[in-house]
Write a protein that holds these residues in place. Structure first.
Motif, short mmCIF file in Angstrom:
data_model
loop_
_atom_site.label_atom_id
_atom_site.label_comp_id
_atom_site.label_asym_id
_atom_site.label_seq_id
_atom_site.Cartn_x
_atom_site.Cartn_y
_atom_site.Cartn_z
N HIS A 255 0.83 -1.20 0.00
CA HIS A 255 0.00 0.00 0.00
C HIS A 255 0.87 1.25 0.00
O HIS A 255 0.61 2.21 -0.73
N SER A 256 1.93 1.17 0.82
CA SER A 256 2.85 2.30 0.90
C SER A 256 3.53 2.54 -0.46
O SER A 256 3.67 3.68 -0.91
N GLN A 259 1.03 4.23 -2.71
CA GLN A 259 0.84 5.64 -2.36
C GLN A 259 2.04 6.48 -2.83
O GLN A 259 1.85 7.60 -3.32
N ASN A 260 3.25 5.91 -2.69
CA ASN A 260 4.44 6.64 -3.14
C ASN A 260 4.42 6.86 -4.64
O ASN A 260 4.77 7.93 -5.13
N VAL A 262 1.79 7.07 -6.50
CA VAL A 262 0.76 8.07 -6.80
C VAL A 262 1.32 9.47 -6.51
O VAL A 262 1.13 10.40 -7.29
N LYS A 263 2.03 9.58 -5.37
CA LYS A 263 2.60 10.86 -4.97
C LYS A 263 3.59 11.37 -6.03
O LYS A 263 3.54 12.53 -6.45
N LYS B 109 -5.30 13.03 -5.99
CA LYS B 109 -4.59 12.01 -5.20
C LYS B 109 -5.61 11.12 -4.48
O LYS B 109 -5.51 9.89 -4.49
N ASP B 113 -6.06 7.17 -4.89
CA ASP B 113 -5.90 6.32 -3.68
C ASP B 113 -7.11 5.41 -3.47
O ASP B 113 -6.97 4.32 -2.93
N TRP B 116 -6.91 1.69 -4.38
CA TRP B 116 -6.08 0.68 -3.68
C TRP B 116 -6.88 -0.57 -3.24
O TRP B 116 -6.48 -1.69 -3.55
#
Lengths: 273, 152
Positions: A255-256, A259-260, A262-263, B109, B113, B116
Protein backbone atom coordinates in the motif's frame (compact mmCIF):
# COMPACT_ATOMS: atom_id res chain seq x y z
CA UNK A 1 -16.14 -33.65 25.66
CA UNK A 2 -18.72 -33.41 22.91
CA UNK A 3 -17.51 -29.85 22.25
CA UNK A 4 -14.49 -31.17 20.43
CA UNK A 5 -15.03 -31.30 16.70
CA UNK A 6 -12.95 -34.37 15.90
CA UNK A 7 -14.03 -34.52 12.26
CA UNK A 8 -12.83 -30.96 11.68
CA UNK A 9 -9.59 -31.68 13.54
CA UNK A 10 -8.92 -34.77 11.39
CA UNK A 11 -9.63 -32.80 8.21
CA UNK A 12 -7.57 -29.80 9.25
CA UNK A 13 -4.57 -31.70 10.62
CA UNK A 14 -4.02 -34.88 8.60
CA UNK A 15 -0.44 -35.11 9.96
CA UNK A 16 -1.78 -36.06 13.40
CA UNK A 17 -4.94 -37.80 12.20
CA UNK A 18 -4.01 -41.07 13.92
CA UNK A 19 -3.55 -39.35 17.26
CA UNK A 20 -6.88 -37.57 16.87
CA UNK A 21 -8.61 -40.87 16.01
CA UNK A 22 -7.21 -42.39 19.19
CA UNK A 23 -8.12 -39.32 21.21
CA UNK A 24 -11.68 -39.48 19.88
CA UNK A 25 -11.88 -43.16 20.72
CA UNK A 26 -10.62 -42.65 24.27
CA UNK A 27 -12.88 -39.64 24.81
CA UNK A 28 -16.02 -41.39 23.65
CA UNK A 29 -15.26 -44.96 24.75
CA UNK A 30 -18.38 -46.46 26.25
CA UNK A 31 -16.99 -49.76 27.61
CA UNK A 32 -14.11 -50.40 29.93
CA UNK A 33 -12.52 -53.27 28.05
CA UNK A 34 -8.77 -53.32 27.92
CA UNK A 35 -7.92 -53.72 24.23
CA UNK A 36 -4.95 -55.90 23.42
CA UNK A 37 -3.96 -55.85 19.74
CA UNK A 38 -1.47 -58.11 18.00
CA UNK A 39 0.36 -56.50 15.11
CA UNK A 40 3.03 -57.87 12.79
CA UNK A 41 3.77 -59.58 9.51
CA UNK A 42 1.86 -62.48 8.04
CA UNK A 43 2.66 -65.95 9.43
CA UNK A 44 4.64 -64.78 12.45
CA UNK A 45 2.20 -66.39 14.90
CA UNK A 46 -0.12 -63.54 15.92
CA UNK A 47 -3.35 -65.55 16.10
CA UNK A 48 -1.58 -68.38 17.85
CA UNK A 49 -0.17 -65.96 20.42
CA UNK A 50 -3.64 -64.58 21.20
CA UNK A 51 -5.00 -68.11 21.57
CA UNK A 52 -2.22 -68.87 24.03
CA UNK A 53 -2.87 -65.71 26.03
CA UNK A 54 -6.59 -66.54 26.16
CA UNK A 55 -5.74 -70.18 26.89
CA UNK A 56 -7.91 -71.61 24.13
CA UNK A 57 -6.48 -72.80 20.81
CA UNK A 58 -9.81 -72.51 19.01
CA UNK A 59 -10.58 -68.80 19.42
CA UNK A 60 -8.64 -67.47 16.43
CA UNK A 61 -7.99 -69.50 13.27
CA UNK A 62 -4.39 -70.56 12.87
CA UNK A 63 -3.23 -71.79 9.48
CA UNK A 64 -0.11 -71.53 7.36
CA UNK A 65 -2.00 -69.67 4.65
CA UNK A 66 -3.25 -66.07 5.01
CA UNK A 67 -6.39 -66.55 7.11
CA UNK A 68 -6.92 -63.26 8.91
CA UNK A 69 -7.93 -60.68 6.33
CA UNK A 70 -9.97 -58.42 8.61
CA UNK A 71 -9.67 -57.46 12.24
CA UNK A 72 -11.11 -60.18 14.42
CA UNK A 73 -11.82 -59.88 18.13
CA UNK A 74 -12.72 -61.87 21.19
CA UNK A 75 -14.06 -60.38 24.39
CA UNK A 76 -13.15 -61.99 27.67
CA UNK A 77 -15.94 -60.55 29.80
CA UNK A 78 -14.57 -61.97 33.04
CA UNK A 79 -11.15 -60.39 32.70
CA UNK A 80 -12.51 -57.33 30.89
CA UNK A 81 -10.13 -57.79 27.99
CA UNK A 82 -10.85 -57.45 24.30
CA UNK A 83 -8.32 -59.42 22.27
CA UNK A 84 -7.96 -58.09 18.73
CA UNK A 85 -6.32 -60.06 15.95
CA UNK A 86 -5.20 -58.12 12.87
CA UNK A 87 -4.31 -59.26 9.33
CA UNK A 88 -0.63 -59.85 8.62
CA UNK A 89 1.23 -56.79 7.38
CA UNK A 90 2.54 -56.63 3.79
CA UNK A 91 0.49 -59.71 2.93
CA UNK A 92 -1.83 -58.41 0.20
CA UNK A 93 -0.87 -56.32 -2.78
CA UNK A 94 -3.69 -53.79 -2.36
CA UNK A 95 -2.64 -53.08 1.21
CA UNK A 96 -6.20 -53.55 2.53
CA UNK A 97 -4.92 -55.83 5.27
CA UNK A 98 -2.46 -53.19 6.39
CA UNK A 99 -5.27 -50.64 6.53
CA UNK A 100 -7.38 -52.88 8.80
CA UNK A 101 -4.41 -53.55 11.05
CA UNK A 102 -3.43 -49.89 11.20
CA UNK A 103 -7.01 -48.88 12.05
CA UNK A 104 -6.98 -51.29 14.97
CA UNK A 105 -3.72 -50.08 16.42
CA UNK A 106 -4.50 -46.43 15.71
CA UNK A 107 -7.90 -46.39 17.27
CA UNK A 108 -8.53 -49.24 19.68
CA UNK A 109 -5.22 -50.53 20.92
CA UNK A 110 -4.61 -49.93 24.62
CA UNK A 111 -1.60 -52.16 24.34
CA UNK A 112 0.11 -53.51 21.23
CA UNK A 113 1.97 -56.76 20.95
CA UNK A 114 4.28 -56.41 18.00
CA UNK A 115 4.86 -59.97 16.92
CA UNK A 116 7.97 -61.25 15.15
CA UNK A 117 8.96 -64.85 14.61
CA UNK A 118 12.53 -65.69 15.63
CA UNK A 119 12.39 -68.32 12.90
CA UNK A 120 12.58 -65.44 10.36
CA UNK A 121 15.82 -64.04 11.76
CA UNK A 122 16.18 -60.37 12.59
CA UNK A 123 13.56 -57.68 11.89
CA UNK A 124 13.37 -56.71 8.23
CA UNK A 125 13.22 -53.18 6.83
CA UNK A 126 9.42 -53.14 6.65
CA UNK A 127 9.09 -54.26 10.26
CA UNK A 128 11.50 -51.55 11.36
CA UNK A 129 9.36 -48.98 9.56
CA UNK A 130 6.18 -50.31 11.20
CA UNK A 131 7.90 -50.10 14.58
CA UNK A 132 9.03 -46.53 13.96
CA UNK A 133 5.45 -45.55 13.13
CA UNK A 134 4.19 -47.30 16.24
CA UNK A 135 6.65 -45.56 18.51
CA UNK A 136 5.55 -42.22 17.06
CA UNK A 137 1.91 -43.13 17.61
CA UNK A 138 2.02 -44.80 21.02
CA UNK A 139 3.92 -44.37 24.25
CA UNK A 140 6.65 -47.02 24.61
CA UNK A 141 4.89 -48.29 27.75
CA UNK A 142 2.00 -49.57 25.63
CA UNK A 143 4.21 -51.54 23.23
CA UNK A 144 5.69 -54.97 23.76
CA UNK A 145 7.85 -56.70 21.21
CA UNK A 146 6.90 -60.38 21.33
CA UNK A 147 9.38 -62.73 19.69
CA UNK A 148 7.55 -65.96 18.89
CA UNK A 149 8.40 -69.49 17.77
CA UNK A 150 11.42 -69.62 20.06
CA UNK A 151 11.10 -73.40 20.04
CA UNK A 152 11.78 -73.45 16.31
CA UNK A 153 15.24 -71.92 16.56
CA UNK A 154 18.38 -73.68 17.68
CA UNK A 155 20.01 -72.32 20.84
CA UNK A 156 23.08 -70.79 19.11
CA UNK A 157 20.94 -69.39 16.32
CA UNK A 158 18.58 -67.91 18.93
CA UNK A 159 21.42 -66.10 20.72
CA UNK A 160 22.64 -64.51 17.49
CA UNK A 161 19.20 -63.50 16.26
CA UNK A 162 18.05 -62.22 19.64
CA UNK A 163 21.25 -60.19 19.99
CA UNK A 164 20.69 -58.61 16.59
CA UNK A 165 17.06 -57.79 17.36
CA UNK A 166 17.95 -56.22 20.71
CA UNK A 167 20.37 -53.93 18.93
CA UNK A 168 17.77 -53.12 16.26
CA UNK A 169 15.15 -52.01 18.78
CA UNK A 170 17.53 -50.41 21.27
CA UNK A 171 16.57 -46.96 19.97
CA UNK A 172 12.86 -47.56 20.71
CA UNK A 173 13.34 -48.50 24.36
CA UNK A 174 10.76 -51.32 24.10
CA UNK A 175 9.95 -54.13 26.48
CA UNK A 176 10.46 -57.45 24.75
CA UNK A 177 9.88 -61.09 25.49
CA UNK A 178 10.56 -64.41 23.71
CA UNK A 179 7.69 -66.91 23.83
CA UNK A 180 6.66 -70.25 22.42
CA UNK A 181 2.95 -70.91 21.99
CA UNK A 182 3.62 -74.51 20.82
CA UNK A 183 5.43 -75.21 24.07
CA UNK A 184 2.62 -73.56 26.02
CA UNK A 185 -0.15 -75.64 24.48
CA UNK A 186 1.97 -78.78 24.73
CA UNK A 187 2.49 -77.99 28.39
CA UNK A 188 -1.22 -77.40 28.87
CA UNK A 189 -2.17 -80.67 27.18
CA UNK A 190 0.48 -82.64 29.09
CA UNK A 191 -0.16 -80.64 32.23
CA UNK A 192 3.60 -80.01 32.25
CA UNK A 193 4.35 -76.94 34.34
CA UNK A 194 7.94 -76.82 33.18
CA UNK A 195 6.90 -76.57 29.52
CA UNK A 196 4.34 -73.91 30.40
CA UNK A 197 6.91 -71.90 32.32
CA UNK A 198 9.48 -72.21 29.56
CA UNK A 199 6.93 -70.95 27.03
CA UNK A 200 6.93 -67.56 28.91
CA UNK A 201 3.27 -67.06 28.01
CA UNK A 202 2.43 -66.60 31.70
CA UNK A 203 5.14 -63.95 31.99
CA UNK A 204 3.63 -62.12 29.06
CA UNK A 205 0.18 -62.38 30.65
CA UNK A 206 1.62 -60.83 33.81
CA UNK A 207 3.18 -58.04 31.82
CA UNK A 208 -0.21 -57.29 30.28
CA UNK A 209 -2.05 -57.46 33.57
CA UNK A 210 0.48 -55.11 35.13
CA UNK A 211 -0.40 -52.46 32.58
CA UNK A 212 -4.11 -53.27 32.84
CA UNK A 213 -4.12 -52.99 36.62
CA UNK A 214 -2.75 -49.49 36.53
CA UNK A 215 -6.18 -47.97 37.08
CA UNK A 216 -5.42 -44.60 35.57
CA UNK A 217 -3.61 -46.08 32.58
CA UNK A 218 -6.17 -44.88 30.05
CA UNK A 219 -6.77 -41.61 31.88
CA UNK A 220 -3.05 -40.94 31.71
CA UNK A 221 -2.97 -41.78 28.01
CA UNK A 222 -5.99 -39.56 27.40
CA UNK A 223 -4.43 -36.68 29.32
CA UNK A 224 -1.05 -37.07 27.65
CA UNK A 225 -2.58 -37.39 24.22
CA UNK A 226 -4.76 -34.33 24.80
CA UNK A 227 -1.71 -32.36 25.95
CA UNK A 228 0.24 -33.55 22.91
CA UNK A 229 -2.54 -32.50 20.52
CA UNK A 230 -2.92 -29.14 22.29
CA UNK A 231 0.83 -28.57 22.03
CA UNK A 232 0.73 -29.41 18.31
CA UNK A 233 -2.23 -27.07 17.75
CA UNK A 234 -0.55 -24.24 19.67
CA UNK A 235 2.49 -24.55 17.45
CA UNK A 236 0.28 -24.59 14.37
CA UNK A 237 -1.59 -21.52 15.57
CA UNK A 238 1.71 -19.75 16.20
CA UNK A 239 2.78 -20.51 12.64
CA UNK A 240 -0.56 -19.24 11.30
CA UNK A 241 -0.30 -16.07 13.39
CA UNK A 242 3.27 -15.43 12.20
CA UNK A 243 2.13 -15.94 8.65
CA UNK A 244 -0.75 -13.52 9.20
CA UNK A 245 1.56 -10.83 10.58
CA UNK A 246 3.88 -11.36 7.60
CA UNK A 247 0.99 -10.94 5.17
CA UNK A 248 -0.24 -7.81 7.02
CA UNK A 249 3.24 -6.30 6.75
CA UNK A 250 3.34 -7.23 3.07
CA UNK A 251 -0.04 -5.55 2.54
CA UNK A 252 1.07 -2.39 4.35
CA UNK A 253 4.31 -2.30 2.34
CA UNK A 254 2.47 -2.74 -0.95
CA UNK A 255 0.00 0.00 0.00
CA UNK A 256 2.85 2.30 0.90
CA UNK A 257 4.53 1.58 -2.46
CA UNK A 258 1.27 2.35 -4.24
CA UNK A 259 0.84 5.64 -2.36
CA UNK A 260 4.44 6.64 -3.14
CA UNK A 261 3.95 5.97 -6.82
CA UNK A 262 0.76 8.07 -6.80
CA UNK A 263 2.60 10.86 -4.97
CA UNK A 264 5.45 10.82 -7.49
CA UNK A 265 2.98 10.83 -10.34
CA UNK A 266 1.19 13.89 -8.91
CA UNK A 267 4.47 15.70 -8.29
CA UNK A 268 5.37 15.23 -11.95
CA UNK A 269 1.94 16.34 -13.08
CA UNK A 270 2.39 19.53 -11.06
CA UNK A 271 5.51 20.25 -13.03
CA UNK A 272 3.39 20.54 -16.18
CA UNK A 273 1.37 23.56 -14.97
CA UNK B 1 3.52 112.37 -45.25
CA UNK B 2 7.17 112.13 -45.41
CA UNK B 3 8.40 109.10 -47.24
CA UNK B 4 10.43 107.67 -44.43
CA UNK B 5 7.38 107.73 -42.30
CA UNK B 6 5.38 106.11 -45.02
CA UNK B 7 8.06 103.53 -45.46
CA UNK B 8 8.10 103.06 -41.74
CA UNK B 9 4.35 102.62 -41.61
CA UNK B 10 4.46 100.28 -44.56
CA UNK B 11 7.11 98.14 -42.90
CA UNK B 12 5.19 98.10 -39.69
CA UNK B 13 1.97 97.11 -41.48
CA UNK B 14 3.76 94.44 -43.38
CA UNK B 15 5.25 93.19 -40.20
CA UNK B 16 1.82 93.13 -38.61
CA UNK B 17 0.36 91.26 -41.57
CA UNK B 18 3.26 88.90 -41.43
CA UNK B 19 2.74 88.48 -37.75
CA UNK B 20 -0.97 87.67 -38.26
CA UNK B 21 -0.08 85.32 -41.04
CA UNK B 22 2.45 83.61 -38.87
CA UNK B 23 -0.02 83.28 -36.03
CA UNK B 24 -2.69 81.71 -38.27
CA UNK B 25 -0.22 79.27 -39.70
CA UNK B 26 0.85 78.09 -36.15
CA UNK B 27 -2.73 77.26 -35.08
CA UNK B 28 -3.48 75.07 -38.04
CA UNK B 29 -0.28 72.97 -37.67
CA UNK B 30 -0.93 72.35 -33.96
CA UNK B 31 -4.40 70.94 -34.55
CA UNK B 32 -2.99 68.79 -37.32
CA UNK B 33 -0.40 67.59 -34.92
CA UNK B 34 -3.03 66.72 -32.34
CA UNK B 35 -5.01 64.77 -34.89
CA UNK B 36 -1.94 62.89 -35.87
CA UNK B 37 -1.20 62.10 -32.25
CA UNK B 38 -4.68 60.79 -31.72
CA UNK B 39 -4.50 58.58 -34.78
CA UNK B 40 -1.15 57.36 -33.68
CA UNK B 41 -2.44 56.53 -30.20
CA UNK B 42 -5.45 54.79 -31.69
CA UNK B 43 -3.25 52.70 -33.91
CA UNK B 44 -0.98 52.02 -31.02
CA UNK B 45 -3.91 50.93 -28.85
CA UNK B 46 -5.19 48.72 -31.60
CA UNK B 47 -1.78 47.22 -32.05
CA UNK B 48 -1.51 46.71 -28.32
CA UNK B 49 -4.89 45.04 -28.37
CA UNK B 50 -3.79 42.82 -31.22
CA UNK B 51 -0.54 42.05 -29.44
CA UNK B 52 -2.50 41.22 -26.29
CA UNK B 53 -4.85 39.03 -28.25
CA UNK B 54 -1.92 37.29 -29.88
CA UNK B 55 -0.35 36.84 -26.47
CA UNK B 56 -3.59 35.44 -25.14
CA UNK B 57 -3.87 33.04 -28.04
CA UNK B 58 -0.28 32.07 -27.49
CA UNK B 59 -0.92 31.57 -23.76
CA UNK B 60 -4.00 29.52 -24.50
CA UNK B 61 -2.01 27.38 -26.91
CA UNK B 62 0.65 26.96 -24.27
CA UNK B 63 -1.97 26.04 -21.66
CA UNK B 64 -3.50 23.58 -24.06
CA UNK B 65 -0.11 22.05 -24.73
CA UNK B 66 0.56 21.77 -20.98
CA UNK B 67 -2.84 20.24 -20.35
CA UNK B 68 -2.21 17.73 -23.13
CA UNK B 69 1.15 16.92 -21.61
CA UNK B 70 -0.49 16.38 -18.22
CA UNK B 71 -3.19 14.26 -19.75
CA UNK B 72 -0.71 12.19 -21.69
CA UNK B 73 1.50 11.70 -18.65
CA UNK B 74 -1.47 10.88 -16.44
CA UNK B 75 -2.81 8.47 -19.05
CA UNK B 76 0.49 6.59 -19.26
CA UNK B 77 1.09 6.54 -15.51
CA UNK B 78 -2.46 5.55 -14.62
CA UNK B 79 -2.36 2.72 -17.15
CA UNK B 80 0.99 1.61 -15.73
CA UNK B 81 -0.37 1.64 -12.16
CA UNK B 82 -3.49 -0.17 -13.31
CA UNK B 83 -1.38 -2.88 -14.97
CA UNK B 84 1.11 -3.15 -12.10
CA UNK B 85 -1.46 -3.35 -9.30
CA UNK B 86 -4.12 -4.97 -11.46
CA UNK B 87 -7.18 -2.75 -11.07
CA UNK B 88 -9.93 -1.55 -13.39
CA UNK B 89 -9.03 1.72 -15.13
CA UNK B 90 -12.51 2.64 -16.35
CA UNK B 91 -12.61 5.72 -14.07
CA UNK B 92 -9.54 7.14 -15.77
CA UNK B 93 -11.47 9.62 -17.95
CA UNK B 94 -13.47 11.02 -15.08
CA UNK B 95 -10.32 11.47 -12.97
CA UNK B 96 -8.55 13.05 -15.93
CA UNK B 97 -10.96 16.01 -15.86
CA UNK B 98 -9.35 17.07 -12.58
CA UNK B 99 -6.10 17.83 -14.40
CA UNK B 100 -7.48 21.17 -15.65
CA UNK B 101 -6.74 22.97 -12.41
CA UNK B 102 -3.76 22.82 -10.11
CA UNK B 103 -6.16 23.26 -7.22
CA UNK B 104 -7.50 19.76 -7.87
CA UNK B 105 -4.28 17.92 -6.99
CA UNK B 106 -5.38 16.81 -3.52
CA UNK B 107 -8.66 15.57 -4.91
CA UNK B 108 -6.79 13.83 -7.73
CA UNK B 109 -4.59 12.01 -5.20
CA UNK B 110 -7.62 11.02 -3.16
CA UNK B 111 -9.42 9.70 -6.26
CA UNK B 112 -6.43 7.54 -7.26
CA UNK B 113 -5.90 6.32 -3.68
CA UNK B 114 -9.49 5.11 -3.70
CA UNK B 115 -8.38 2.44 -6.18
CA UNK B 116 -6.08 0.68 -3.68
CA UNK B 117 -8.72 -1.60 -2.11
CA UNK B 118 -9.81 -2.59 -5.63
CA UNK B 119 -6.34 -3.75 -6.67
CA UNK B 120 -5.81 -7.48 -7.12
CA UNK B 121 -2.85 -7.40 -4.76
CA UNK B 122 -4.84 -5.72 -1.99
CA UNK B 123 -7.86 -7.98 -2.52
CA UNK B 124 -5.65 -11.10 -2.61
CA UNK B 125 -3.62 -10.24 0.48
CA UNK B 126 -6.70 -9.09 2.41
CA UNK B 127 -8.41 -12.41 1.66
CA UNK B 128 -5.31 -14.37 2.72
CA UNK B 129 -5.19 -12.40 5.99
CA UNK B 130 -8.91 -13.03 6.61
CA UNK B 131 -8.42 -16.76 5.92
CA UNK B 132 -5.41 -16.96 8.23
CA UNK B 133 -7.33 -15.11 10.90
CA UNK B 134 -10.22 -17.57 10.60
CA UNK B 135 -7.78 -20.50 10.70
CA UNK B 136 -6.14 -19.12 13.83
CA UNK B 137 -9.52 -18.61 15.51
CA UNK B 138 -10.62 -22.13 14.56
CA UNK B 139 -7.43 -23.60 16.05
CA UNK B 140 -7.97 -21.49 19.15
CA UNK B 141 -11.49 -22.93 19.47
CA UNK B 142 -10.10 -26.48 19.17
CA UNK B 143 -7.48 -25.72 21.82
CA UNK B 144 -10.13 -24.27 24.10
CA UNK B 145 -12.39 -27.31 23.82
CA UNK B 146 -9.43 -29.68 24.36
CA UNK B 147 -8.35 -27.72 27.43
CA UNK B 148 -11.89 -27.83 28.78
CA UNK B 149 -11.74 -31.60 28.45
CA UNK B 150 -8.41 -31.75 30.31
CA UNK B 151 -9.74 -29.63 33.14
CA UNK B 152 -13.15 -31.24 33.12
Amino acid sequence: MSNINFEALKRQFPEIKNKIIRLEYLSTKENNYFNVVVYGKYNHGKSSLLNALIGDESIFKVEDCRTTTKNDSFIDGLKGIKWIDTPGLSADIQGNDDTHATNAITKEADIILFVHSLRMGELDQAEMEYLKDLVYLKPASSLILVLTQQDQTRAEQFETVYGCIEKQVEQFNLKNICVSTTRYFKGLSLNNGNQIARSKILVLQDMLMQVYKENDYLDTELKNLTKEVIHYLENEREIVEQNKVKKQQELRQMHSNFQNEVKQMINKIQQFY
Amino acid sequence: MPLPLLIGLGVAAAAAVAAVAITTSDDSSSSQHNADEQTKRKIEEENEKKRQQALNVQQQDLNKQKLNKRKLFFDTEFNRLSAKYDFDNKEKSSIQTLLISKENMRLLKARIDEHWPKTAVSKGLSKTIRDLDLESKTIEMHIKSLKEQTHG
